[in-house]
Design an enzyme around this catalytic site. Structure first.
Site, short mmCIF file in Angstrom:
data_model
loop_
_atom_site.label_atom_id
_atom_site.label_comp_id
_atom_site.label_asym_id
_atom_site.label_seq_id
_atom_site.Cartn_x
_atom_site.Cartn_y
_atom_site.Cartn_z
N ARG A 34 0.83 -1.35 -0.01
CA ARG A 34 -0.17 0.03 0.06
C ARG A 34 0.80 1.09 -0.04
O ARG A 34 1.53 1.48 0.71
CB ARG A 34 -0.94 -0.01 1.27
CG ARG A 34 -1.74 1.14 1.40
CD ARG A 34 -2.61 1.21 2.54
NE ARG A 34 -3.26 2.62 2.61
CZ ARG A 34 -3.28 3.37 3.81
NH1 ARG A 34 -2.58 3.04 4.78
NH2 ARG A 34 -3.60 4.45 3.60
N HIS A 78 -2.69 10.78 0.69
CA HIS A 78 -2.43 10.83 1.99
C HIS A 78 -1.67 12.10 2.35
O HIS A 78 -0.47 12.20 2.54
CB HIS A 78 -1.40 9.59 2.01
CG HIS A 78 -1.26 9.17 3.31
ND1 HIS A 78 -1.04 7.65 3.58
CD2 HIS A 78 -0.58 9.46 4.61
CE1 HIS A 78 -0.75 7.25 4.91
NE2 HIS A 78 -0.48 8.58 5.48
N GLU A 88 -7.19 8.32 6.25
CA GLU A 88 -7.72 9.10 7.54
C GLU A 88 -8.29 10.54 7.44
O GLU A 88 -7.53 11.33 7.70
CB GLU A 88 -6.55 9.12 8.31
CG GLU A 88 -5.65 7.65 8.65
CD GLU A 88 -4.70 7.78 9.73
OE1 GLU A 88 -4.18 8.71 10.00
OE2 GLU A 88 -4.12 6.48 10.18
N ASN A 100 -7.15 1.59 9.93
CA ASN A 100 -5.94 1.85 10.60
C ASN A 100 -6.18 1.71 12.08
O ASN A 100 -7.08 2.53 12.58
CB ASN A 100 -5.39 3.28 10.18
CG ASN A 100 -4.97 3.34 8.94
OD1 ASN A 100 -5.13 2.26 7.78
ND2 ASN A 100 -4.52 4.56 8.29
N TYR A 127 -4.10 2.14 16.10
CA TYR A 127 -2.93 2.32 16.45
C TYR A 127 -3.29 2.16 18.10
O TYR A 127 -2.53 1.51 18.97
CB TYR A 127 -2.26 3.62 16.41
CG TYR A 127 -1.70 3.45 15.14
CD1 TYR A 127 -0.32 3.13 14.94
CD2 TYR A 127 -2.18 3.97 13.61
CE1 TYR A 127 0.17 3.23 13.68
CE2 TYR A 127 -1.65 3.93 12.48
CZ TYR A 127 -0.52 3.32 12.26
OH TYR A 127 0.20 3.24 11.26
N GLU A 164 -3.39 -0.11 8.06
CA GLU A 164 -2.09 0.37 8.94
C GLU A 164 -2.13 -0.35 10.53
O GLU A 164 -3.36 -0.14 11.07
CB GLU A 164 -2.06 1.78 8.98
CG GLU A 164 -1.57 2.63 7.69
CD GLU A 164 -1.41 4.06 8.09
OE1 GLU A 164 -1.12 4.42 9.13
OE2 GLU A 164 -1.63 4.52 7.10
C1 FCB Z 1 -1.24 7.35 10.68
C2 FCB Z 1 -0.51 7.86 9.32
C3 FCB Z 1 0.60 7.37 8.75
C4 FCB Z 1 1.56 7.04 9.96
C5 FCB Z 1 0.91 6.39 10.94
C6 FCB Z 1 2.12 6.28 12.32
O1 FCB Z 1 -2.03 8.06 11.39
O2 FCB Z 1 -1.85 7.42 8.40
O3 FCB Z 1 1.01 7.94 7.70
O4 FCB Z 1 1.86 8.45 10.20
O5 FCB Z 1 -0.09 7.05 11.54
#
Ligand code: FCB
Length: 458
Positions: free
Chosen positions: A79, A123, A168, A297, A299, A367
């Site tokens: 990607r 992006h 995002e 995505n 985190y 992600e």
């Molecule tokens: C996400 C972004 C990516 C990267 C990660 C750590 O929010 O999409 O570009 O910075 O965080």
């Protein structure tokens, strides 16, 4: 755990993810125009260490070496994003063939290595010329985005069949136009909500253009960053704070996309900031057109506490006071960047989406990754990946249709406002020499992919 719960099904897609401004460098090469990130990086104090993506990983010149790395990883997909200002330096009008040629070479070479290109159209690197005309606050930017999507598709649609419109939109709108932590660095309430709406509209318009020119096997989706919000305590005030934050981060985007409607609490929660005059009749039909897949995505989770103005999250409160403070729970395990590590939040996200949205399409985790200082013996990253992959597998066993996983990121790279200090790569980059060195996590993931998800141990 039994094998059925740990191994991933045949056909599950494994890949890594990157973004143009974070890796390419070569900001003046071959007719590329300036983006809002080139501009933002020059604002004193905007980016840690005054750094920028000017050189980054020099992927623009070293892309072949990077494809070799993916090959060694055993990845079946990659990607990456197209830089709009490489393709249309002024955001509209003139098309820059040399920019398109770069992505053509990359996509064709990926295919030669049996690596499927997954292309993100946007992006975060808006052409500066469009920001000068209002950027995403302005409805016209959504139209220009659809034009650009069509140009990219026209040139690459025979070799690229997986398209992701936006990465995002929460970050592009709220972090960029309300918090000012990302380009263009604005601190506006109404403007940020308008940006969110126009990003969604741009997605819808671009999707329609891509579909009108659809080729066999083509799929179109969007990538959202999902952070489930949990109340910091059992109090009603914290529960409502979590609701407001969830609306801002998640439902503001998922409801229009997957229900074709704005959440009922938008008006009540943001009514003091905006009259929503940017919405037009028919927009929601465009935005809510069916998706072939949803990119998620993930985190971290957000633990939300109600807070008076002085204690609310400072970045946000200058644009609009949400009355929320994000807290790190006591004793939480955190990543090298201090982000709470809560793989159960990914499981929660996936199940929550399935429950809330009857028309949910298949999901790709586009992600997921771990930031630290760049150590080669990155056992922290291995543990993170192992736990999050287990959470995905558990959600799949619970009935969620997940089709693939893209690790963020292939390479250490320019981590936006954090500059180069935060490193997310499976591969270490020495920015002086541009030497790439595989980290322990690269070898771990290679084994994991080779065994289709049977944990190779440490
Ligand atoms: C996400 C972004 C990516 C990267 C990660 C750590 O929010 O999409 O570009 O910075 O965080």
């Amino acid at each position: 755990m039994t094998r059925e719960r740990t191994a991933f099904p045949a056909g599950f897609v494994w890949g890594t993810a990157t973004a143009a401004y974070q890796i390419e460098g070569a900001v003046d090469a071959d007719g590329r125009g300036p983006s809002i990130w080139d501009t933002f990086c020059r604002v004193p104090g905007a980016v840690a260490g005054g750094e920028s993506g000017e050189h980054a990983c020099d992927h623009y010149h070293r892309w072949q070496e990077d494809v070799e790395l993916m090959d060694r990883l055993g990845a079946g997909a990659y990607r990456f994003s197209l830089a709009w200002p490489r393709i249309m330096p002024d955001g509209d009008g003139q098309v820059n063939q040399r920019g398109l040629d770069f992505y053509r070479r990359l996509a064709d070479t990926l295919r030669e290595h049996l690596i499927e290109p997954y292309v993100t159209l946007y992006h975060w690197d808006l052409p500066q010329a469009l920001e000068d005309r209002g950027g995403w606050r302005d409805r016209d930017t959504a139209e220009r985005f659809a034009d650009y999507a069509e140009v990219a598709h026209e040139a690459l649609g025979d070799t690229v069949s997986r398209w992701i419109t936006l990465n995002e939109p929460y970050c592009s709108s709220i972090v960029g136009y309300a918090e000012g932590r990302h380009a263009p660095g604005a601190r506006e309430g109404h403007g940020a909500l308008a940006a969110a709406h126009h990003l969604l509209l741009g997605h819808g318009l671009a999707t329609a253009r891509l579909r009108a020119r659809s080729r066999p096997g083509q799929q179109v989706g969007i990538t959202l960053n999902m952070s489930p919000t949990v109340p910091a305590s059992g109090s009603a005030a914290d529960a409502d704070a979590a609701r407001r934050k969830d609306l801002l981060v998640n439902r503001q985007f998922t409801d229009p996309l997957l229900l074709g409607a704005y959440a009922a609490d938008m008006a009540e929660t943001f009514g003091a900031i905006s009259d929503f005059s940017f919405r037009r009749e028919g927009d929601l039909e465009i935005i809510g057109a069916p998706l072939d897949f949803l990119g998620v995505n993930y985190y971290y989770r957000i633990h939300a506490a109600a807070a008076p103005y002085e204690q609310a999250d400072p970045a946000l409160r200058s644009a609009f006071d949400l009355g929320v403070r994000s807290v790190t729970p006591d004793g939480a395990q955190t990543s090298g960047l201090g982000w709470p590590m809560e793989p159960q939040g990914l499981h929660q996200t996936l199940l929550g989406l399935t429950r809330r949205y009857p028309a949910l399409p298949p999901i790709f985790i586009t992600e997921n990754g771990y930031g630290d200082d760049g150590t080669l013996d990155d056992t922290g990253r291995i543990g993170f990946l192992r736990d999050h992959l287990a959470a995905i597998r558990a959600a799949m066993a619970d009935g969620v249709d997940v089709r693939g996983y893209f690790c963020w990121s292939l390479l250490d790279n320019f981590e936006w406002a954090r500059g180069y200090a935060a490193r997310f790569g499976l591969v270490h980059v020495d920015y002086e020499t541009q030497t790439r060195t595989e980290k322990a996590s690269f070898h771990w993931l290679r084994e994991f992919i080779a065994k289709q998800g049977e944990d190779p141990g440490t």
